[in-house]
Write a protein that holds these residues in place. Structure first.
Motif, PDB file in Angstrom:
ATOM      1  N   LEU A   1       0.835  -1.205   0.000  1.00  0.00           N
ATOM      2  CA  LEU A   1       0.000   0.000   0.000  1.00  0.00           C
ATOM      3  C   LEU A   1       0.869   1.254   0.000  1.00  0.00           C
ATOM      4  CD1 LEU A   1      -2.778  -0.980   2.571  1.00  0.00           C
ATOM      5  CD2 LEU A   1      -3.075  -0.592   0.128  1.00  0.00           C
ATOM      6  N   LEU A   2       1.922   1.241   0.804  1.00  0.00           N
ATOM      7  CA  LEU A   2       2.838   2.378   0.883  1.00  0.00           C
ATOM      8  C   LEU A   2       3.541   2.598  -0.457  1.00  0.00           C
ATOM      9  CD1 LEU A   2       4.410   4.580   2.318  1.00  0.00           C
ATOM     10  CD2 LEU A   2       5.887   2.812   3.293  1.00  0.00           C
ATOM     11  N   GLN A   3       4.034   1.527  -1.049  1.00  0.00           N
ATOM     12  CA  GLN A   3       4.712   1.659  -2.337  1.00  0.00           C
ATOM     13  C   GLN A   3       3.758   2.173  -3.411  1.00  0.00           C
ATOM     14  OE1 GLN A   3       6.433  -2.331  -2.706  1.00  0.00           O
ATOM     15  NE2 GLN A   3       8.467  -1.416  -2.508  1.00  0.00           N
ATOM     16  N   ALA A   4       2.522   1.719  -3.368  1.00  0.00           N
ATOM     17  CA  ALA A   4       1.533   2.188  -4.349  1.00  0.00           C
ATOM     18  C   ALA A   4       1.266   3.676  -4.168  1.00  0.00           C
ATOM     19  CB  ALA A   4       0.234   1.396  -4.200  1.00  0.00           C
TER      20      ALA A   4
ATOM     21  N   ALA B   1      12.226  13.147   2.163  1.00  0.00           N
ATOM     22  CA  ALA B   1      11.273  14.061   2.808  1.00  0.00           C
ATOM     23  C   ALA B   1       9.872  13.897   2.220  1.00  0.00           C
ATOM     24  CB  ALA B   1      11.742  15.505   2.661  1.00  0.00           C
ATOM     25  N   ALA B   2       9.791  13.722   0.917  1.00  0.00           N
ATOM     26  CA  ALA B   2       8.490  13.540   0.273  1.00  0.00           C
ATOM     27  C   ALA B   2       7.891  12.180   0.622  1.00  0.00           C
ATOM     28  CB  ALA B   2       8.625  13.691  -1.235  1.00  0.00           C
ATOM     29  N   VAL B   3       8.739  11.160   0.755  1.00  0.00           N
ATOM     30  CA  VAL B   3       8.248   9.835   1.157  1.00  0.00           C
ATOM     31  C   VAL B   3       7.700   9.904   2.578  1.00  0.00           C
ATOM     32  CG1 VAL B   3       8.938   7.447   1.649  1.00  0.00           C
ATOM     33  CG2 VAL B   3       9.763   8.577  -0.424  1.00  0.00           C
ATOM     34  N   ILE B   4       8.380  10.642   3.439  1.00  0.00           N
ATOM     35  CA  ILE B   4       7.895  10.812   4.814  1.00  0.00           C
ATOM     36  C   ILE B   4       6.541  11.512   4.809  1.00  0.00           C
ATOM     37  CG2 ILE B   4       8.326  12.075   6.972  1.00  0.00           C
ATOM     38  CD1 ILE B   4      11.298  11.327   6.615  1.00  0.00           C
ATOM     39  N   ALA B   5       6.358  12.473   3.929  1.00  0.00           N
ATOM     40  CA  ALA B   5       5.067  13.159   3.823  1.00  0.00           C
ATOM     41  C   ALA B   5       3.965  12.189   3.411  1.00  0.00           C
ATOM     42  CB  ALA B   5       5.161  14.315   2.832  1.00  0.00           C
ATOM     43  N   VAL B   6       4.279  11.268   2.503  1.00  0.00           N
ATOM     44  CA  VAL B   6       3.310  10.248   2.084  1.00  0.00           C
ATOM     45  C   VAL B   6       2.961   9.351   3.272  1.00  0.00           C
ATOM     46  CG1 VAL B   6       2.972   8.207   0.620  1.00  0.00           C
ATOM     47  CG2 VAL B   6       4.013  10.263  -0.339  1.00  0.00           C
ATOM     48  N   ILE B   7       3.988   8.953   4.021  1.00  0.00           N
ATOM     49  CA  ILE B   7       3.758   8.085   5.185  1.00  0.00           C
ATOM     50  C   ILE B   7       2.922   8.818   6.227  1.00  0.00           C
ATOM     51  CG2 ILE B   7       4.861   6.808   7.065  1.00  0.00           C
ATOM     52  CD1 ILE B   7       7.282   6.424   5.160  1.00  0.00           C
ATOM     53  N   GLU B   8       3.228  10.104   6.454  1.00  0.00           N
ATOM     54  CA  GLU B   8       2.436  10.898   7.408  1.00  0.00           C
ATOM     55  C   GLU B   8       0.970  10.918   7.019  1.00  0.00           C
ATOM     56  OE1 GLU B   8       4.478  14.698   7.306  1.00  0.00           O
ATOM     57  OE2 GLU B   8       5.077  14.416   9.389  1.00  0.00           O
ATOM     58  N   LYS B   9       0.707  11.104   5.740  1.00  0.00           N
ATOM     59  CA  LYS B   9      -0.676  11.146   5.252  1.00  0.00           C
ATOM     60  C   LYS B   9      -1.361   9.802   5.491  1.00  0.00           C
ATOM     61  CE  LYS B   9      -3.436  12.125   1.159  1.00  0.00           C
ATOM     62  NZ  LYS B   9      -3.425  12.472  -0.253  1.00  0.00           N
ATOM     63  N   MET B  10      -0.644   8.716   5.207  1.00  0.00           N
ATOM     64  CA  MET B  10      -1.219   7.391   5.425  1.00  0.00           C
ATOM     65  C   MET B  10      -1.479   7.140   6.910  1.00  0.00           C
ATOM     66  SD  MET B  10       0.849   5.049   2.658  1.00  0.00           S
ATOM     67  CE  MET B  10      -0.137   3.584   2.979  1.00  0.00           C
ATOM     68  N   LEU B  11      -0.563   7.583   7.761  1.00  0.00           N
ATOM     69  CA  LEU B  11      -0.754   7.416   9.208  1.00  0.00           C
ATOM     70  C   LEU B  11      -1.971   8.194   9.690  1.00  0.00           C
ATOM     71  CD1 LEU B  11       2.928   7.569  10.508  1.00  0.00           C
ATOM     72  CD2 LEU B  11       1.362   5.632  10.692  1.00  0.00           C
ATOM     73  N   LYS B  12      -2.124   9.406   9.191  1.00  0.00           N
ATOM     74  CA  LYS B  12      -3.280  10.222   9.580  1.00  0.00           C
ATOM     75  C   LYS B  12      -4.576   9.548   9.155  1.00  0.00           C
ATOM     76  CE  LYS B  12      -5.114  14.931   9.246  1.00  0.00           C
ATOM     77  NZ  LYS B  12      -6.488  14.538   9.197  1.00  0.00           N
ATOM     78  N   GLN B  13      -4.604   9.007   7.943  1.00  0.00           N
ATOM     79  CA  GLN B  13      -5.793   8.308   7.459  1.00  0.00           C
ATOM     80  C   GLN B  13      -6.122   7.120   8.355  1.00  0.00           C
ATOM     81  OE1 GLN B  13      -4.434   7.351   3.502  1.00  0.00           O
ATOM     82  NE2 GLN B  13      -5.403   9.157   2.588  1.00  0.00           N
TER      83      GLN B  13
END
Length: 148
Positions: free
Chosen positions: A28-31, A47-59
């Motif tokens: 899911l993260l890679q997608a 930094a951008a990958v961390i932003a993606v992870i942050e968004k997924m964590l918030k969801q």
């Protein structure tokens, strides 16, 4: 090793060991990373990958709240497992005293005296705290310091 490479290596390891939960979460993260790269036609840095992870964590945290409110603890537990797996890729969180020191430094650097200056303070803090602190909490701390 970049964060994207680490995620890929962890995916391979999860596939070798048969850890389906970790494998599926990493997929899911890679997608999500690939989707953002395709949409913006860029290659994401750490930094951008961390932003993606942050968004997924918030969801996931929002989903946990909703599932628990609906008494669906089975689904909430699945989301909690995903949060644990995704959190492993986040940088070390800062302590409250470190956050407070950075806020004080940013306020003095921008000569912030009113709520109108909050944007300047946040602009300085955001790159320093990305992925290392809850920005909602940071915002509340800044409001307290500026208003007093």
């Amino acid at each position: 090793m970049s964060l994207k490479q680490k995620i890929t290596e962890d995916m391979k390891a999860a596939m070798r060991t048969g850890d389906t939960k970790q494998r599926d979460t990493i997929r899911l993260l890679q997608a999500a990373i690939k989707q953002r790269e395709v949409d913006e036609r860029i290659v994401l840095d750490d930094a951008a990958v961390i932003a993606v992870i942050e968004k997924m964590l918030k969801q996931r945290k929002d989903s946990i709240t909703q599932y628990e409110a609906a008494q669906r603890l089975d689904l909430a537990n699945i989301e909690k497992e995903e949060v644990a797996i995704l959190s492993a890729y986040m940088p070390q969180a800062l302590s409250d005293s470190e956050i407070d020191a950075l806020i004080t430094e940013a306020i003095s650097e921008t000569n912030a005296v009113s709520m109108q200056d909050m944007g300047k303070v946040m602009a300085i803090l955001k790159p320093k705290l990305a992925g290392r602190a809850d920005m909602g909490k940071v915002s509340a701390l800044i409001k307290d310091k500026i208003s007093t």
